[in-house]
Design a protein around this motif. Structure first.
Motif, PDB file in Angstrom:
ATOM      1  N   ARG A 163       0.855  -1.188   0.000  1.00 31.45           N
ATOM      2  CA  ARG A 163       0.000   0.000   0.000  1.00 31.45           C
ATOM      3  C   ARG A 163       0.893   1.240   0.000  1.00 31.45           C
ATOM      4  N   GLN A 164       0.455   2.251  -0.736  1.00 32.34           N
ATOM      5  CA  GLN A 164       1.214   3.499  -0.790  1.00 32.34           C
ATOM      6  C   GLN A 164       1.210   4.201   0.550  1.00 32.34           C
TER       7      GLN A 164
ATOM      8  N   HIS B 164      -6.669   1.891  -5.999  1.00 36.33           N
ATOM      9  CA  HIS B 164      -5.603   2.427  -6.857  1.00 36.33           C
ATOM     10  C   HIS B 164      -4.287   2.619  -6.110  1.00 36.33           C
ATOM     11  N   ASP B 165      -4.331   2.617  -4.765  1.00 35.24           N
ATOM     12  CA  ASP B 165      -3.104   2.821  -3.985  1.00 35.24           C
ATOM     13  C   ASP B 165      -2.548   1.507  -3.444  1.00 35.24           C
TER      14      ASP B 165
ATOM     15  N   ALA C  34      -1.037  -2.592  -4.517  1.00 35.59           N
ATOM     16  CA  ALA C  34      -0.537  -3.551  -5.502  1.00 35.59           C
ATOM     17  C   ALA C  34      -0.484  -4.908  -4.813  1.00 35.59           C
TER      18      ALA C  34
ATOM     19  N   ARG D   4       2.460  -3.034 -10.085  1.00 39.63           N
ATOM     20  CA  ARG D   4       1.940  -1.705 -10.430  1.00 39.63           C
ATOM     21  C   ARG D   4       0.764  -1.383  -9.523  1.00 39.63           C
ATOM     22  N   TRP D   5       0.632  -0.125  -9.184  1.00 35.38           N
ATOM     23  CA  TRP D   5      -0.492   0.311  -8.341  1.00 35.38           C
ATOM     24  C   TRP D   5      -1.813  -0.006  -9.028  1.00 35.38           C
TER      25      TRP D   5
END
Length: 177
Positions: free
Chosen positions: A47-48, A71-72, A74, A91-92
């Protein structure tokens, strides 16, 4: 910096995906990435926010994939345990499986739910590859469930010929997690 040959073997085949395929050394992060065996065998969620890196069980993967992938995030799902380095390709908003990056949409959520229902009904991984439900399993179910089984069977048809989705389905729909 660490010499490449101290990190990856002569059988390593992903040089072409490196920024500098002819490099003689790897940075500290890349060394960790290629030496960490867990990254080639366990399911991971990145997670971002944080950022965070978590190992997931098959059951946790199924729970995560019961909705479209954020979207945040992978997800890394190795298909052949310990064989392939796929973490660097993550990729996210996608699931990394072998050489593929797949988005996880509402349609995928519904298809995975069909796989889960079929597994819960008693159909094994090999059964799910067949073009029609195995009658020995089907006859053990109440006839009121048959229509749902046939509908679910048609729903998962598209994944039988899509190895990345099939890998994710089988890893998340395991009955032993």
């Amino acid at each position: 910096m660490t010499p490449v040959r101290q990190v990856v073997s002569k059988q390593f085949t992903a040089y072409s995906r490196w920024f500098d395929p002819g490099a003689d050394t790897l940075c500290e992060t890349c060394v960790w990435l290629y030496r960490n065996r867990s990254l080639r065998s366990d399911i991971h969620l990145v997670r971002q926010s944080g950022p965070t890196l978590d190992v997931l069980t098959e059951r946790q993967l199924a729970q995560l994939l019961s909705a479209p992938l954020p979207h945040d995030a992978a997800v890394i799902v190795p298909s052949r345990m310990g064989r392939k380095h796929i973490f660097a390709d993550a990729r996210w908003g996608h699931i990394a499986v072998d050489d593929a990056q797949i988005p996880w949409t509402a349609r995928d959520v519904g298809t995975l739910a069909a796989v889960m229902r079929l597994r819960q009904a008693g159909f094994g991984e090999q059964h799910l590859l067949d073009p029609a439900p195995d009658y020995t399993v089907l006859r053990r179910l109440p006839s009121t469930q048959w229509q749902t089984v046939f509908e679910d069977w048609r729903t998962i048809d598209v994944w039988r010929t899509a190895p990345p989705w099939w890998t994710v389905a089988l890893r998340s729909a395991t009955t032993s997690s």
